[in-house]
Design an enzyme around this catalytic site. Structure first.
Site, PDB file in Angstrom:
ATOM      1  N   HIS A   7      47.341  61.820  31.561  1.00  0.00           N
ATOM      2  CA  HIS A   7      45.893  61.261  31.531  1.00  0.00           C
ATOM      3  C   HIS A   7      45.161  61.508  30.180  1.00  0.00           C
ATOM      4  O   HIS A   7      45.492  61.985  29.481  1.00  0.00           O
ATOM      5  CB  HIS A   7      45.000  61.978  32.677  1.00  0.00           C
ATOM      6  CG  HIS A   7      44.746  63.383  32.601  1.00  0.00           C
ATOM      7  ND1 HIS A   7      45.421  64.516  33.037  1.00  0.00           N
ATOM      8  CD2 HIS A   7      43.899  64.033  31.720  1.00  0.00           C
ATOM      9  CE1 HIS A   7      45.116  65.691  32.709  1.00  0.00           C
ATOM     10  NE2 HIS A   7      44.085  65.432  31.755  1.00  0.00           N
ATOM     11  N   HIS A  79      40.490  64.349  25.441  1.00  0.00           N
ATOM     12  CA  HIS A  79      41.430  64.815  25.020  1.00  0.00           C
ATOM     13  C   HIS A  79      42.507  63.671  25.997  1.00  0.00           C
ATOM     14  O   HIS A  79      42.137  63.096  26.622  1.00  0.00           O
ATOM     15  CB  HIS A  79      41.743  66.088  25.786  1.00  0.00           C
ATOM     16  CG  HIS A  79      41.464  66.586  27.068  1.00  0.00           C
ATOM     17  ND1 HIS A  79      40.672  67.072  27.777  1.00  0.00           N
ATOM     18  CD2 HIS A  79      42.714  66.515  28.128  1.00  0.00           C
ATOM     19  CE1 HIS A  79      40.731  67.131  29.152  1.00  0.00           C
ATOM     20  NE2 HIS A  79      41.956  66.760  29.245  1.00  0.00           N
ATOM     21  N   GLU A 130      46.307  68.312  25.576  1.00  0.00           N
ATOM     22  CA  GLU A 130      46.696  69.120  26.775  1.00  0.00           C
ATOM     23  C   GLU A 130      47.910  68.794  27.174  1.00  0.00           C
ATOM     24  O   GLU A 130      48.277  67.763  26.855  1.00  0.00           O
ATOM     25  CB  GLU A 130      45.563  68.541  27.948  1.00  0.00           C
ATOM     26  CG  GLU A 130      45.978  69.417  29.191  1.00  0.00           C
ATOM     27  CD  GLU A 130      44.896  69.278  30.339  1.00  0.00           C
ATOM     28  OE1 GLU A 130      44.386  67.975  30.300  1.00  0.00           O
ATOM     29  OE2 GLU A 130      45.039  70.098  31.303  1.00  0.00           O
TER      30      GLU A 130
HETATM   31 CO    CO Z   1      42.825  67.028  31.399  1.00  0.00          CO
END
Ligand code: CO
Length: 134
Positions: A7, A79, A130
């Site tokens: 994502h 992020h 991440e």
């Molecule tokens: Co995230």
């Protein structure tokens, strides 16, 4: 090491407004909001055919997203999340290569119930990364 883009996260001041704009104007499928107190965020996911968008609204005091919104008052990209097969092996390999892991260095459980780690933006082109074990 990294696999698919899981994502892209966008910090927002108003989760309901962000959800409505993606649902009503862009015609996307948007999930219900979920509180993630361990991460200081309330989260909504937008499910796209090939990836997801994660909206982050600050939750509680000392939310890292609140600090981000002070610097980016209109919101913005917070992020990117890449999938890895083995988060401990990935972490150890990155540490050996000199990358900085945010926080304790131990994975936390993320928004999908899977272990996640964050890598310092200074080591990755100014973008917080991440890693999520799939
Ligand atoms: Co995230």
């Amino acid at each position: 090491m990294i696999g698919r883009l899981n994502h892209v996260a966008i910090a927002v001041r108003d989760l309901a407004k962000a959800s409505a704009s993606y649902r009503d104007m862009l015609g996307a499928e948007v999930t219900a909001a979920v509180d993630q107190p361990d991460h200081g965020v309330r989260v909504v996911f937008v499910n796209l055919p090939n990836t997801k968008i994660e909206f982050l609204e600050p939750l509680g005091e000392n939310s890292p997203v609140a600090k981000f919104l002070e610097k980016n008052p209109d919101g913005g990209m917070h992020h990117v999340c890449y999938e890895v097969d083995d988060i401990i092996a990935a972490r150890d390999q990155l540490k050996a290569a000199g990358a900085r892991i945010i926080g304790s260095g131990e994975p936390k459980i993320g928004a999908h119930g899977k272990p996640v780690l964050f890598l310092h933006p200074k080591d990755f082109q100014g973008t917080l990364v991440e890693l999520e074990q799939i």
